[in-house]
Design a protein around this motif. Structure first.
Motif, PDB file in Angstrom:
ATOM      1  N   SER A  87     -19.766   6.405  49.049  1.00 22.36           N
ATOM      2  CA  SER A  87     -19.539   5.784  47.664  1.00 22.36           C
ATOM      3  C   SER A  87     -20.510   4.358  47.504  1.00 22.36           C
ATOM      4  CB  SER A  87     -18.121   5.462  47.463  1.00 22.36           C
ATOM      5  OG  SER A  87     -17.144   6.647  47.741  1.00 22.36           O
ATOM      6  N   CYS A  88     -20.589   3.887  48.749  1.00 22.28           N
ATOM      7  CA  CYS A  88     -21.519   2.467  48.698  1.00 22.28           C
ATOM      8  C   CYS A  88     -22.755   2.986  48.543  1.00 22.28           C
ATOM      9  CB  CYS A  88     -21.336   1.845  50.159  1.00 22.28           C
ATOM     10  SG  CYS A  88     -19.799   1.020  50.509  1.00 22.28           S
ATOM     11  N   ARG A  89     -23.076   3.910  49.114  1.00 26.41           N
ATOM     12  CA  ARG A  89     -24.402   4.555  49.086  1.00 26.41           C
ATOM     13  C   ARG A  89     -24.777   4.821  47.446  1.00 26.41           C
ATOM     14  NH1 ARG A  89     -23.231   7.839  54.016  1.00 26.41           N
ATOM     15  NH2 ARG A  89     -23.796   6.158  55.593  1.00 26.41           N
ATOM     16  N   SER A  90     -24.045   5.566  46.613  1.00 27.43           N
ATOM     17  CA  SER A  90     -24.117   5.874  45.496  1.00 27.43           C
ATOM     18  C   SER A  90     -24.355   4.491  44.913  1.00 27.43           C
ATOM     19  CB  SER A  90     -23.208   6.635  44.888  1.00 27.43           C
ATOM     20  OG  SER A  90     -22.617   7.553  45.789  1.00 27.43           O
ATOM     21  N   GLY A  91     -23.169   3.648  44.984  1.00 27.34           N
ATOM     22  CA  GLY A  91     -23.349   2.363  44.189  1.00 27.34           C
ATOM     23  C   GLY A  91     -24.844   1.590  44.537  1.00 27.34           C
ATOM     24  N   TYR A  92     -25.115   1.607  45.560  1.00 22.69           N
ATOM     25  CA  TYR A  92     -26.122   0.900  45.897  1.00 22.69           C
ATOM     26  C   TYR A  92     -27.275   1.312  45.110  1.00 22.69           C
ATOM     27  CZ  TYR A  92     -29.446  -2.062  48.447  1.00 22.69           C
ATOM     28  OH  TYR A  92     -30.290  -3.305  48.874  1.00 22.69           O
ATOM     29  N   LYS A  93     -27.689   2.626  44.924  1.00 22.01           N
ATOM     30  CA  LYS A  93     -28.767   3.365  44.233  1.00 22.01           C
ATOM     31  C   LYS A  93     -28.578   2.839  42.760  1.00 22.01           C
ATOM     32  CE  LYS A  93     -29.413   7.544  46.641  1.00 22.01           C
ATOM     33  NZ  LYS A  93     -28.188   8.461  46.938  1.00 22.01           N
ATOM     34  N   LEU A  94     -27.478   2.368  42.142  1.00 19.92           N
ATOM     35  CA  LEU A  94     -27.074   2.270  40.801  1.00 19.92           C
ATOM     36  C   LEU A  94     -27.311   0.828  40.582  1.00 19.92           C
ATOM     37  CD1 LEU A  94     -23.898   4.397  40.272  1.00 19.92           C
ATOM     38  CD2 LEU A  94     -26.161   4.720  39.318  1.00 19.92           C
ATOM     39  N   GLY A  95     -27.565   0.002  41.830  1.00 22.90           N
ATOM     40  CA  GLY A  95     -27.770  -1.451  41.693  1.00 22.90           C
ATOM     41  C   GLY A  95     -26.771  -2.277  41.915  1.00 22.90           C
ATOM     42  N   TYR A  96     -25.598  -1.809  42.575  1.00 23.11           N
ATOM     43  CA  TYR A  96     -24.550  -2.799  42.633  1.00 23.11           C
ATOM     44  C   TYR A  96     -24.738  -3.252  44.123  1.00 23.11           C
ATOM     45  CZ  TYR A  96     -22.300   0.595  39.475  1.00 23.11           C
ATOM     46  OH  TYR A  96     -22.141   1.382  38.167  1.00 23.11           O
ATOM     47  N   ARG A  97     -24.421  -4.816  44.039  1.00 24.03           N
ATOM     48  CA  ARG A  97     -24.657  -5.354  45.374  1.00 24.03           C
ATOM     49  C   ARG A  97     -23.109  -6.181  45.709  1.00 24.03           C
ATOM     50  NH1 ARG A  97     -27.935  -2.428  45.123  1.00 24.03           N
ATOM     51  NH2 ARG A  97     -30.199  -2.720  45.193  1.00 24.03           N
ATOM     52  N   THR A  98     -22.405  -5.663  45.209  1.00 23.41           N
ATOM     53  CA  THR A  98     -20.871  -5.943  45.382  1.00 23.41           C
ATOM     54  C   THR A  98     -20.089  -4.563  45.659  1.00 23.41           C
ATOM     55  OG1 THR A  98     -20.867  -8.099  44.558  1.00 23.41           O
ATOM     56  CG2 THR A  98     -18.622  -7.115  44.911  1.00 23.41           C
ATOM     57  N   PHE A  99     -19.433  -4.463  46.681  1.00 20.88           N
ATOM     58  CA  PHE A  99     -18.509  -3.186  46.892  1.00 20.88           C
ATOM     59  C   PHE A  99     -17.010  -3.629  47.186  1.00 20.88           C
ATOM     60  CE2 PHE A  99     -22.585  -1.814  48.778  1.00 20.88           C
ATOM     61  CZ  PHE A  99     -22.859  -1.110  47.804  1.00 20.88           C
ATOM     62  N   VAL A 100     -16.188  -3.517  46.264  1.00 13.64           N
ATOM     63  CA  VAL A 100     -14.827  -3.943  46.439  1.00 13.64           C
ATOM     64  C   VAL A 100     -13.841  -2.815  46.761  1.00 13.64           C
ATOM     65  CG1 VAL A 100     -12.919  -4.720  45.110  1.00 13.64           C
ATOM     66  CG2 VAL A 100     -14.935  -5.212  44.287  1.00 13.64           C
ATOM     67  N   LEU A 101     -13.555  -2.995  48.069  1.00 16.16           N
ATOM     68  CA  LEU A 101     -12.620  -1.783  48.572  1.00 16.16           C
ATOM     69  C   LEU A 101     -11.081  -2.199  48.179  1.00 16.16           C
ATOM     70  CD1 LEU A 101     -15.006  -1.194  50.282  1.00 16.16           C
ATOM     71  CD2 LEU A 101     -13.571  -1.142  52.177  1.00 16.16           C
ATOM     72  N   GLN A 102     -10.453  -1.615  47.285  1.00 26.89           N
ATOM     73  CA  GLN A 102      -9.209  -1.816  46.816  1.00 26.89           C
ATOM     74  C   GLN A 102      -8.091  -0.595  47.213  1.00 26.89           C
ATOM     75  OE1 GLN A 102      -7.801  -2.109  42.612  1.00 26.89           O
ATOM     76  NE2 GLN A 102      -7.834  -4.618  43.081  1.00 26.89           N
ATOM     77  N   GLY A 103      -6.891  -1.146  47.591  1.00 23.12           N
ATOM     78  CA  GLY A 103      -6.044   0.018  47.880  1.00 23.12           C
ATOM     79  C   GLY A 103      -4.599  -0.498  47.805  1.00 23.12           C
ATOM     80  N   GLY A 104      -3.508   0.540  48.069  1.00 23.41           N
ATOM     81  CA  GLY A 104      -2.313  -0.064  48.301  1.00 23.41           C
ATOM     82  C   GLY A 104      -2.133  -0.610  49.603  1.00 23.41           C
ATOM     83  N   GLU A 105      -1.147  -1.168  49.977  1.00 23.82           N
ATOM     84  CA  GLU A 105      -0.998  -1.717  51.272  1.00 23.82           C
ATOM     85  C   GLU A 105      -0.648  -0.571  52.251  1.00 23.82           C
ATOM     86  OE1 GLU A 105       1.536  -5.102  51.952  1.00 23.82           O
ATOM     87  OE2 GLU A 105       0.362  -6.386  50.401  1.00 23.82           O
ATOM     88  N   ASP A 106      -1.600  -0.173  53.114  1.00 25.29           N
ATOM     89  CA  ASP A 106      -1.366   0.931  53.629  1.00 25.29           C
ATOM     90  C   ASP A 106      -1.953   0.858  55.243  1.00 25.29           C
ATOM     91  OD1 ASP A 106      -1.959   3.455  54.668  1.00 25.29           O
ATOM     92  OD2 ASP A 106      -3.354   4.351  53.410  1.00 25.29           O
TER      93      ASP A 106
END
Ligand code: SAH
Length: 344
Positions: A87-106
């Motif tokens: 997912s980060c790789r796809s995002g990087y190609k699209l120009g994103y330079r921040t990745f937010v990992l969000q989730g339930g408390e798991d």
């Protein structure tokens, strides 16, 4: 009523409450002023954050949330480390330079697992910011993630009023601990984001004043607010949604109280109104969070009903958001977009 950064900072609680409840004319003045301040600080830049909703398992049972542990209808999923990196790789190609990992408390994601994921992202994407949004953990855990390479942390306080907090959460959870977590994150060195839901059940304008006061005490770098949206598989089934108009005026008030802040125009706003995210930007927001979660999991991260953007591939999502940003009169940028804290 006249509004400016200086005036608004000096308001007492009663006056602030009046401003929150102001008429449409005053709101128009407020919005114009908020947009002016935002342009002074950030120009027309809107920062993109690639959002990866990596698990919908949650040990908590918040009454408002669709992925609460008691919801037996939730179809649970977890992303593997490889899926997260992809997912980060796809995002990087699209120009994103921040990745937010969000989730339930798991807690399946132990400290070791989180550190391993964070350090792998850090290694592959040196120039990117890594943001975690995984709820309450210990000081030492937060410190370990920071040392592994995480830079930012999002943890909305949800409501700063003890009585209101108790009506939204089971006894096993505590507002004191949530606040403590936020101060711990700050102390460790994270850029910290907090915020609250607008129009959650039983919320009063007085509660919102407490939320703003708490944010003033915390001085977060990022502030996320969005309307509360009902989910039928929760104890709040049938309760009214929060209002888009109230969310927009609070975004403007936040921009004036915190000129330097990174404020997202949230998916929840876009869910309740087709132009919600554009309006959020015009009200003073300067961040959007396109979804990078693999499409097959998207619908499952259903914290509220009818959530938008569950069917589009990452690239479509980016194009759609970029068009919306331009239509609102701003420009999507691909820089890391750290907080301009030097000019606080
Ligand atoms: N477990 C993480 C992430 C929670 S999801 C944490 O505790 O921080 C992110 C945010 O979604 C929450 O902080 C909450 O403010 C918001 N949210 C949850 N349920 C919602 C609902 N029904 N309507 C609108 N926003 C909601």
């Amino acid at each position: 009523m006249e509004v400016s950064v200086d005036i608004i900072r000096e308001l007492n609680d009663t006056k602030l409450q009046e401003l929150i409840e102001c008429d449409e004319d005053t709101y128009n003045v407020l919005r114009t002023e908020a947009d002016k301040v935002r342009r002074e600080r950030y120009g027309t830049e809107v920062f993109l954050r690639g959002l990866i909703e990596f698990t919908n398992y949650c040990r908590n049972d918040c009454y408002y949330c669709g992925i609460r542990c008691s919801n037996k209808n939730a179809n649970r999923y977890r992303l593997s480390k490889e899926e997260i990196l992809d997912s980060c790789r796809s995002g990087y190609k699209l120009g994103y330079r921040t990745f937010v990992l969000q989730g339930g408390e798991d807690l399946y994601y132990t400290d070791d697992k989180i550190c391993d994921i964070v350090s792998s992202i850090r290694e592959e994407f040196e120039d990117c910011a890594i943001t975690l949004s995984i709820g309450e953990r210990s000081y030492d855990s937060y410190k370990a993630y920071y040392e592994a390479g995480a830079n930012r942390f999002l943890l909305r306080h949800e409501t700063a009023d003890e009585k209101h907090y108790r009506r939204l959460h089971p006894d096993s959870m505590s507002l004191d601990n949530r606040k403590k977590c936020l101060f711990n994150l700050k102390e460790i060195g994270y850029q910290v984001g907090s915020g609250f839901m607008v129009g959650s059940p039983f919320q009063t304008t007085g509660n919102i004043v407490s939320d703003l006061r708490f944010l003033q005490e915390l001085e977060p770098d990022m502030i996320g607010i969005g309307p509360y949206i009902m989910h039928s598989d929760t104890p709040f089934k049938g309760y009214d949604n929060g209002k888009v108009s109230m969310t927009l005026r609070l975004i403007s008030i936040l921009r004036l109280l915190f000129p330097y802040a990174l404020i997202p125009s949230t998916t929840a706003l876009g869910t309740l109104s087709p132009t919600g995210r554009e309006d959020g930007l015009k009200a003073g927001a300067n961040v959007v969070m396109p979804n990078l979660t693999p499409v097959k999991y998207r619908e499952k991260y259903e914290i509220y009903e009818n959530k938008i953007c569950t069917g589009e591939e990452a690239a479509e999502c980016r194009d759609c958001l970029e068009r919306r940003i331009e239509r609102a009169g701003y420009k999507a940028v691909t820089s890391r977009g750290d907080v301009k804290s030097l000019i606080k």
